[in-house]
Design a protein around this motif. Structure first.
Motif, short mmCIF file in Angstrom:
data_model
loop_
_atom_site.label_atom_id
_atom_site.label_comp_id
_atom_site.label_asym_id
_atom_site.label_seq_id
_atom_site.Cartn_x
_atom_site.Cartn_y
_atom_site.Cartn_z
N ILE A 5 -39.56 -13.09 -36.56
CA ILE A 5 -38.86 -14.31 -36.19
C ILE A 5 -39.86 -15.35 -35.71
CG2 ILE A 5 -37.09 -15.30 -34.69
CD1 ILE A 5 -35.84 -12.48 -34.58
N LYS A 6 -39.76 -16.53 -36.30
CA LYS A 6 -40.66 -17.64 -35.98
C LYS A 6 -40.18 -18.35 -34.72
CE LYS A 6 -42.70 -21.70 -38.12
NZ LYS A 6 -42.85 -22.45 -39.35
N ASN A 7 -41.13 -18.81 -33.93
CA ASN A 7 -40.93 -19.63 -32.72
C ASN A 7 -40.51 -18.85 -31.48
OD1 ASN A 7 -41.68 -22.00 -34.04
ND2 ASN A 7 -39.59 -22.37 -34.72
N MET A 8 -40.68 -17.55 -31.48
CA MET A 8 -40.45 -16.77 -30.25
C MET A 8 -41.76 -16.80 -29.46
SD MET A 8 -38.28 -13.44 -31.45
CE MET A 8 -38.24 -12.73 -29.82
N VAL A 9 -41.77 -17.56 -28.36
CA VAL A 9 -43.03 -17.76 -27.66
C VAL A 9 -42.98 -17.44 -26.17
CG1 VAL A 9 -43.89 -19.46 -29.31
CG2 VAL A 9 -42.53 -20.21 -27.36
N CYS A 10 -41.81 -17.00 -25.69
CA CYS A 10 -41.72 -16.74 -24.25
C CYS A 10 -40.66 -15.68 -23.98
CB CYS A 10 -41.40 -18.02 -23.49
SG CYS A 10 -39.77 -18.70 -23.86
N ASN A 11 -40.59 -15.25 -22.74
CA ASN A 11 -39.61 -14.24 -22.37
C ASN A 11 -38.17 -14.73 -22.51
OD1 ASN A 11 -41.45 -12.20 -21.88
ND2 ASN A 11 -41.80 -12.87 -19.77
N ARG A 12 -37.95 -16.02 -22.26
CA ARG A 12 -36.60 -16.57 -22.46
C ARG A 12 -36.21 -16.50 -23.93
NH1 ARG A 12 -38.45 -19.67 -18.37
NH2 ARG A 12 -39.34 -21.23 -19.73
N GLU A 32 -39.60 -8.12 -29.11
CA GLU A 32 -40.91 -8.58 -28.67
C GLU A 32 -41.13 -9.98 -29.21
OE1 GLU A 32 -42.63 -6.93 -26.47
OE2 GLU A 32 -41.24 -5.26 -26.57
N LEU A 33 -42.17 -10.65 -28.74
CA LEU A 33 -42.46 -11.98 -29.25
C LEU A 33 -42.70 -11.90 -30.76
CD1 LEU A 33 -44.82 -13.43 -26.51
CD2 LEU A 33 -42.38 -13.82 -26.81
N GLY A 34 -41.86 -12.58 -31.52
CA GLY A 34 -42.03 -12.65 -32.96
C GLY A 34 -41.48 -11.49 -33.75
N GLU A 35 -40.99 -10.45 -33.09
CA GLU A 35 -40.53 -9.28 -33.84
C GLU A 35 -39.38 -8.56 -33.13
OE1 GLU A 35 -42.40 -5.44 -36.16
OE2 GLU A 35 -43.58 -6.40 -34.61
N VAL A 36 -38.39 -8.19 -33.93
CA VAL A 36 -37.24 -7.42 -33.44
C VAL A 36 -37.14 -6.16 -34.27
CG1 VAL A 36 -34.72 -7.38 -33.27
CG2 VAL A 36 -35.97 -9.47 -32.70
N VAL A 37 -36.90 -5.04 -33.61
CA VAL A 37 -36.68 -3.78 -34.31
C VAL A 37 -35.20 -3.43 -34.16
CG1 VAL A 37 -37.27 -1.34 -34.47
CG2 VAL A 37 -39.04 -3.01 -33.85
N PHE A 57 -31.09 -22.34 -32.09
CA PHE A 57 -32.03 -22.18 -30.97
C PHE A 57 -33.48 -22.44 -31.39
CE2 PHE A 57 -28.35 -19.52 -30.05
CZ PHE A 57 -27.99 -20.00 -28.80
N GLY A 58 -33.68 -22.81 -32.65
CA GLY A 58 -35.02 -23.11 -33.14
C GLY A 58 -35.77 -21.91 -33.69
N PHE A 59 -35.08 -20.80 -33.91
CA PHE A 59 -35.72 -19.61 -34.44
C PHE A 59 -35.45 -19.51 -35.93
CE2 PHE A 59 -34.50 -18.32 -30.03
CZ PHE A 59 -35.78 -18.37 -29.50
N GLU A 60 -36.35 -18.81 -36.62
CA GLU A 60 -36.24 -18.69 -38.08
C GLU A 60 -36.70 -17.30 -38.50
OE1 GLU A 60 -38.71 -20.73 -41.73
OE2 GLU A 60 -38.39 -21.91 -39.92
N LEU A 61 -35.91 -16.65 -39.34
CA LEU A 61 -36.32 -15.36 -39.90
C LEU A 61 -37.41 -15.59 -40.92
CD1 LEU A 61 -33.08 -13.26 -40.54
CD2 LEU A 61 -34.76 -12.99 -38.75
N LEU A 62 -38.42 -14.73 -40.89
CA LEU A 62 -39.54 -14.84 -41.82
C LEU A 62 -39.48 -13.71 -42.83
CD1 LEU A 62 -42.32 -15.54 -39.19
CD2 LEU A 62 -41.13 -17.22 -40.60
#
Length: 186
Positions: A5-12, A32-37, A57-62
């Protein structure tokens, strides 16, 4: 199944992504930042639902491997600069190669192709953004900030800061308007 996932940059960001996935009925194994399992596999329709839920929310699947690698590089740099407790006394190329298990030359080529800038330029932008944060809080001297961000001297930090922001660190600190960027804007 791993989702990048693009744009995951913080704990929030992690909390928002997790909450949105749970709303859709997915129970992530880890976020985790940038990745979901996710457990098992998911359908193309489910990916579309996830993408649509995260987009506001500004996120994008890669999906593209090169884009995933570029995002992993960005995530590694953000973690190093913004969340590491130790001063940045590390060789960036060795750090990234170790984190992503690929040769630095390959990482550099992919990053430049996808992001249209070099890894080094992105790294410097992150360091300057961290310096802005530290200056805004006013808890450290410029010498301490230079040390924390692994600059050889205050002059080196000041020169790079001015090159990126157009202001000296002192002028930035004196300004009343906050010119910081969010991590995903860098």
């Amino acid at each position: 199944m791993n989702l990048h996932i693009k744009n995951m940059v913080c704990n929030r960001c992690k909390m928002v992504v997790k909450a949105e996935l749970e709303k859709l009925g997915f129970n992530p194994v880890s976020v985790e930042l940038g990745e979901v399992v996710l457990p098992g596999t998911i359908s193309t329709d489910d990916k579309l639902k996830i993408s649509e839920a995260l987009h506001p929310f500004g996120f994008e699947l890669l999906a593209d491997r090169k884009t995933q690698i570029a995002e992993q590089i960005k995530t590694s740099i953000v973690n190093l600069v913004h969340y590491s407790k130790e001063p940045l006394k590390i060789n960036l190329s060795a750090y990234l190669s170790e984190q992503l298990k690929l040769e630095y030359a390959q990482l550099s080529l992919i990053f430049s192709e996808v992001e249209k800038q070099t890894i080094e330029k992105y790294f410097i932008a992150q360091k300057i953004e961290k310096a802005k944060e530290m200056l805004t809080y006013g808890e450290l001297t410029l010498s301490e900030i230079a040390y924390q961000l692994n600059y050889s001297s205050v002059a080196h930090l000041s020169t790079q800061f001015k090159k990126v922001t157009g202001l000296t660190p002192s002028a930035y600190k004196a300004k009343t308007v906050n010119q910081r960027k969010t991590l995903d804007e860098i």
